[in-house]
Design a protein around this motif. Structure first.
Motif, short mmCIF file in Angstrom:
data_model
loop_
_atom_site.label_atom_id
_atom_site.label_comp_id
_atom_site.label_asym_id
_atom_site.label_seq_id
_atom_site.Cartn_x
_atom_site.Cartn_y
_atom_site.Cartn_z
N TYR A 98 0.84 -1.20 0.00
CA TYR A 98 0.00 0.00 0.00
C TYR A 98 0.87 1.25 0.00
CZ TYR A 98 -3.86 -3.06 1.26
OH TYR A 98 -4.80 -4.05 1.25
N PHE A 99 0.42 2.26 -0.73
CA PHE A 99 1.09 3.56 -0.77
C PHE A 99 0.03 4.63 -0.54
CE2 PHE A 99 3.32 0.63 -3.54
CZ PHE A 99 4.61 0.71 -3.06
N ARG A 100 0.27 5.53 0.38
CA ARG A 100 -0.67 6.62 0.67
C ARG A 100 -0.33 7.81 -0.22
NH1 ARG A 100 -0.79 8.96 6.56
NH2 ARG A 100 1.27 9.48 5.84
N VAL A 101 -1.36 8.40 -0.84
CA VAL A 101 -1.19 9.56 -1.72
C VAL A 101 -2.31 10.56 -1.44
CG1 VAL A 101 0.04 8.32 -3.55
CG2 VAL A 101 -2.45 8.40 -3.58
N ALA A 102 -2.08 11.82 -1.74
CA ALA A 102 -3.10 12.86 -1.58
C ALA A 102 -3.36 13.51 -2.93
CB ALA A 102 -2.65 13.90 -0.56
N PHE A 103 -4.63 13.75 -3.24
CA PHE A 103 -5.03 14.39 -4.48
C PHE A 103 -5.90 15.59 -4.15
CE2 PHE A 103 -5.27 9.79 -6.12
CZ PHE A 103 -3.91 9.74 -6.32
N THR A 108 -12.85 14.75 -8.88
CA THR A 108 -13.83 15.80 -9.16
C THR A 108 -14.36 16.46 -7.90
OG1 THR A 108 -15.57 14.13 -9.25
CG2 THR A 108 -14.54 14.74 -11.34
N ALA A 109 -14.15 15.86 -6.73
CA ALA A 109 -14.64 16.45 -5.47
C ALA A 109 -13.82 17.69 -5.12
CB ALA A 109 -14.54 15.43 -4.34
N THR A 110 -14.39 18.56 -4.27
CA THR A 110 -13.68 19.75 -3.84
C THR A 110 -12.68 19.41 -2.74
OG1 THR A 110 -15.38 20.25 -2.21
CG2 THR A 110 -15.63 21.26 -4.39
N GLY A 169 -9.71 18.51 -8.97
CA GLY A 169 -9.33 18.74 -10.35
C GLY A 169 -8.04 18.07 -10.79
N GLU A 170 -7.40 17.31 -9.93
CA GLU A 170 -6.17 16.63 -10.33
C GLU A 170 -6.49 15.33 -11.05
OE1 GLU A 170 -2.36 17.72 -7.71
OE2 GLU A 170 -3.73 16.32 -6.75
N ARG A 171 -5.74 15.11 -12.08
CA ARG A 171 -5.81 13.85 -12.82
C ARG A 171 -4.51 13.11 -12.57
NH1 ARG A 171 -6.83 12.92 -19.26
NH2 ARG A 171 -6.75 10.67 -19.17
N VAL A 172 -4.61 11.87 -12.13
CA VAL A 172 -3.41 11.09 -11.81
C VAL A 172 -3.36 9.85 -12.69
CG1 VAL A 172 -3.26 11.89 -9.44
CG2 VAL A 172 -4.58 9.85 -9.95
#
Length: 118
Positions: free
Chosen positions: A9-14, A64-66, A17-20
């Protein structure tokens, strides 16, 4: 991946409006891995389950969430195991509000995770 029950597992923050795009390069013939993007409660948002040992896994997700939120990447050994390391690369870009979903304001590789089992 040490066994078919091994999960990394790797934790990431978005941010909004970010596309990963996540690409995990699996060594040729080593094992059949599967890649999942999970929300903070563990629900699957996107997945890549290509068949075959040594087949790379990749997925793309647009938030797409704020605001921003924490997500988790899960890579597991669906079939087989081995000590060959894999490499996952995560690339983020912001989707332009006035353009189509493929238009980016910025882009760049932000993280690279390599895992190897002794």
């Amino acid at each position: 991946m040490k066994s078919t029950s091994d999960r990394d597992y790797f934790r990431v923050a978005f941010a909004a409006g970010e596309r990963v795009t996540i690409l995990c390069a699996i060594p040729d013939g080593a094992y059949d891995a599967d890649l999942y993007l999970l929300d903070s409660s563990g629900s699957t948002l996107a997945r890549s389950v290509n068949d075959g040992a040594g087949t790379d896994e990749s997925l793309t997700f647009t938030r797409t969430a704020t605001g921003s939120s924490t997500y988790y990447l899960e890579l597991d050994a669906y079939q087989g195991s081995g000590s060959s390391p894999y490499t996952c690369t995560l690339t983020k870009g912001r989707v332009a509000a006035h353009a189509g979903p493929a238009a980016f304001l910025r882009s760049g590789t932000l993280a690279r995770a390599t895992e190897g089992c002794p």
